[in-house]
Design an enzyme around this catalytic site. Structure first.
Site, short mmCIF file in Angstrom:
data_model
loop_
_atom_site.label_atom_id
_atom_site.label_comp_id
_atom_site.label_asym_id
_atom_site.label_seq_id
_atom_site.Cartn_x
_atom_site.Cartn_y
_atom_site.Cartn_z
N ARG A 119 47.08 33.06 18.50
CA ARG A 119 46.19 31.99 19.10
C ARG A 119 46.88 31.51 20.48
NH1 ARG A 119 45.98 29.81 13.85
NH2 ARG A 119 43.77 30.11 13.12
N LYS A 141 42.48 33.90 35.52
CA LYS A 141 41.35 34.51 34.97
C LYS A 141 41.73 35.87 34.09
CE LYS A 141 37.91 34.20 38.38
NZ LYS A 141 36.43 34.63 38.59
N GLU A 183 39.10 42.54 50.01
CA GLU A 183 39.37 41.22 49.48
C GLU A 183 39.88 40.50 50.75
OE1 GLU A 183 37.72 40.26 46.72
OE2 GLU A 183 37.27 41.93 45.67
N LYS A 225 43.80 32.09 48.99
CA LYS A 225 43.40 32.07 47.55
C LYS A 225 44.25 30.84 46.81
CE LYS A 225 42.06 33.74 43.47
NZ LYS A 225 41.34 34.86 42.69
N GLU A 235 36.83 27.01 38.47
CA GLU A 235 35.73 27.71 39.21
C GLU A 235 34.46 26.88 38.89
OE1 GLU A 235 35.87 32.24 39.91
OE2 GLU A 235 34.08 31.93 38.60
N ARG A 239 35.73 27.25 44.12
CA ARG A 239 36.02 28.61 44.07
C ARG A 239 35.10 29.73 44.02
NH1 ARG A 239 40.44 29.70 39.28
NH2 ARG A 239 40.31 32.13 39.43
N ASN A 243 33.54 34.34 46.10
CA ASN A 243 32.48 35.42 45.68
C ASN A 243 31.92 35.89 46.94
OD1 ASN A 243 32.92 35.54 42.79
ND2 ASN A 243 32.16 33.68 42.67
N HIS A 246 30.05 39.53 46.85
CA HIS A 246 30.28 39.96 45.39
C HIS A 246 28.95 40.15 44.89
CE1 HIS A 246 34.49 39.68 46.25
NE2 HIS A 246 34.71 40.11 45.02
N HIS A 250 28.51 43.75 43.45
CA HIS A 250 28.49 43.98 42.00
C HIS A 250 27.07 44.83 41.68
CE1 HIS A 250 31.25 40.60 40.79
NE2 HIS A 250 32.03 41.60 40.80
N HIS A 263 35.56 48.80 43.58
CA HIS A 263 35.19 47.58 43.95
C HIS A 263 35.16 47.10 45.34
CE1 HIS A 263 34.59 43.37 42.92
NE2 HIS A 263 35.87 43.12 43.47
N1 NAD Z 1 41.20 38.27 36.91
C1 NAD Z 1 40.89 38.38 38.28
O1 NAD Z 1 40.80 37.06 38.77
C2 NAD Z 1 40.52 39.50 38.98
C3 NAD Z 1 40.08 39.28 40.29
C4 NAD Z 1 39.74 40.50 40.78
C5 NAD Z 1 39.80 41.58 40.21
N2 NAD Z 1 39.99 41.75 38.97
C6 NAD Z 1 39.90 42.95 37.96
O2 NAD Z 1 41.14 43.77 38.47
C7 NAD Z 1 41.04 45.15 38.31
C8 NAD Z 1 41.18 45.98 39.53
O3 NAD Z 1 42.27 45.84 39.91
P1 NAD Z 1 43.00 46.74 40.82
O4 NAD Z 1 42.39 47.10 42.01
O5 NAD Z 1 44.57 46.56 40.91
O6 NAD Z 1 43.13 48.47 39.88
P2 NAD Z 1 43.96 49.05 38.90
O7 NAD Z 1 44.67 48.03 38.10
O8 NAD Z 1 43.12 50.21 38.22
O9 NAD Z 1 44.93 49.76 39.84
C9 NAD Z 1 44.72 50.88 40.59
C10 NAD Z 1 45.19 51.97 40.57
O10 NAD Z 1 46.54 51.86 41.22
C11 NAD Z 1 47.60 52.34 40.44
N3 NAD Z 1 48.82 51.43 40.66
C12 NAD Z 1 49.23 50.34 40.03
N4 NAD Z 1 50.15 49.96 40.70
C13 NAD Z 1 50.80 50.78 41.55
C14 NAD Z 1 51.86 51.42 42.47
N5 NAD Z 1 52.51 50.15 42.92
N6 NAD Z 1 51.96 52.50 43.03
C15 NAD Z 1 51.08 53.37 42.81
N7 NAD Z 1 49.95 53.37 41.96
C16 NAD Z 1 49.76 52.00 41.50
C17 NAD Z 1 47.15 51.93 39.08
O11 NAD Z 1 47.65 52.66 37.95
C18 NAD Z 1 45.48 52.46 39.14
O12 NAD Z 1 45.63 53.87 39.06
C19 NAD Z 1 39.60 45.24 37.88
O13 NAD Z 1 39.48 45.31 36.50
C20 NAD Z 1 38.67 43.93 38.21
O14 NAD Z 1 37.62 43.26 37.31
C21 NAD Z 1 40.50 40.68 38.26
#
Ligand code: NAD
Length: 359
Positions: A119, A141, A183, A225, A235, A239, A243, A246, A250, A263
């Site tokens: 929980r 999030k 972004e 941010k 949101e 907030r 987007n 986006h 998307h 993305h």
């Molecule tokens: N929660 C939120 O508010 C929010 C906002 C935007 C995106 N997201 C989510 O985030 C995700 C995308 O995140 P991302 O772009 O970080 O992708 P990711 O987490 O897949 O990382 C991208 C790549 O970089 C590698 N990596 C990570 N750190 C590294 C480092 N220091 N050196 C070398 N390689 C490294 C990872 O292993 C992966 O292969 C999506 O699932 C998206 O939906 C969430």
């Protein structure tokens, strides 16, 4: 010495920025005492790069390390179930604290796991990608994907803190930095023209991987941010403006079934499509539109796409979470550094914007 920025209202937490990985332990010792149990959740790639530095500072605690494969597909209920079994075998209980070490995928997965395990247990973000540092680790999030949609199962669940070591960016591949830059440019277009100008002035430094400069861009992007999240934690209003681009992005990602486009690339094309509509409505000048396109092009971010059926793309946009009662809600730029939410966009206006970004 790190910088500290507070986020949120009801569940306030702090971002510790420019904070070395191996110093987190010292901080945790002071805050939670030596008896705490830490469950590190990371992926195989990040574990190889950074688990040792993190563990170096955690020797006084009981720790367990769980690594998951490096893939967006791991943001799934199946992985949550597996993590539950692994956490139980590590004797993780309600006092355990999860350390989410990695990019946005790990942050979303480990954060969601923490939100439901017994929980809800505490967790800490340790973001290692540019995108995670400037965006996904801020705002509480957390989510996993479902076969019916991305991030469909999730929660607003605040971390205890975010520990951001910008040195981890030094191992990040260029295309991951690019994703985050899309972004950042979006953040500047939403609310900080001076950040937009700063990026324009330092394109060369960024492309040559001047990490001091990249850190400066990250800090300014984080400030945007945080400013917006602090005004609208759940949101419900402001907030949504984050987007920008986006709805289009998307739609493209959905059209490509998340395979052919990242993305960041989707957001980049989306920023241009939204800018075309804004231009048509007199919210943005031609000169400003070209400035946006030029900046994205400087980082080899796409501003056009191959020809495809705009009706399909329009159809994908009907599933956007911002839409209300069948009406498409779009965020449009108003000049550079300001945006507006509009609900009166006709389908033909959107189709015309899609056509303008097609080669
Ligand atoms: N929660 C939120 O508010 C929010 C906002 C935007 C995106 N997201 C989510 O985030 C995700 C995308 O995140 P991302 O772009 O970080 O992708 P990711 O987490 O897949 O990382 C991208 C790549 O970089 C590698 N990596 C990570 N750190 C590294 C480092 N220091 N050196 C070398 N390689 C490294 C990872 O292993 C992966 O292969 C999506 O699932 C998206 O939906 C969430």
């Amino acid at each position: 010495m790190y910088q500290k920025i507070d986020v949120g209202d009801t569940n306030q937490y702090s971002l510790y920025l420019d904070a070395p990985l191996n110093q987190l332990g010292e901080y945790l010792d002071e805050k939670y005492g030596a008896k705490a149990h830490y469950l590190i959740i990371t992926n195989t790639l990040v574990a190889d790069l950074y688990a040792d530095s993190l563990l170096e500072g955690l020797t006084q605690f009981r720790t367990d390390l769980i690594t998951v494969p490096d893939s967006e597909e791991e943001k799934s209920l199946a992985r949550i179930s597996k993590l539950t079994e692994q956490a139980l075998s590590c004797r993780a209980d309600r006092d355990t604290i999860v350390l989410a070490l990695g990019g946005g995928v790990i942050g979303d997965l480990a954060g969601f796991f923490a939100s439901v395990y017994m929980r809800g247990i505490r967790y800490i973000h340790i973001p290692t990608t540019f995108l995670a540092q400037i965006d996904s680790s801020i705002g509480s999030k957390v989510a996993v994907n479902h076969s019916s949609g991305k991030n469909l199962l999730g929660a607003f669940y605040a971390p205890q803190l975010v520990w951001t070591d910008f040195d981890t960016l030094k191992t990040l591949p260029w295309e991951e930095l690019q994703n985050g830059l899309a972004e950042t440019i979006k953040h500047s277009m939403v609310s900080d023209f001076t950040l937009f100008e700063f990026i324009e002035q330092h394109v060369k430094d960024i492309k040559e991987l001047n990490y001091e400069l990249i850190k400066e861009v990250a800090l300014r992007s984080i400030a945007v941010k945080v400013k917006i999240v602090n005004q609208d934690v759940k949101e419900k209003g402001l907030r949504v403006l984050l987007n920008l681009g986006h709805s289009f992005g998307h739609a493209l990602e959905t059209d490509e079934k998340y395979q052919g486009i990242t993305h960041g690339q989707g957001v980049s094309v989306g920023l241009v499509a939204a800018s075309h509509i804004a231009c048509g409505r007199g919210l943005l000048t031609e000169a400003q539109l070209n400035r946006i396109i030029n900046l994205l092009n400087e980082f080899d971010l796409p501003t056009t796409i191959e020809h495809r059926n705009p009706q399909d793309l329009l159809q994908h946009m009907t599933a956007d979470k911002k839409n209300k009662a069948g009406t498409k809600i779009l965020v449009l730029p108003v000049g550079i550094g300001n945006v507006a939410l509009v609900s009166d966009c006709e389908d033909n206006e959107i189709i015309s914007a899609w056509k303008k970004v097609m080669k």
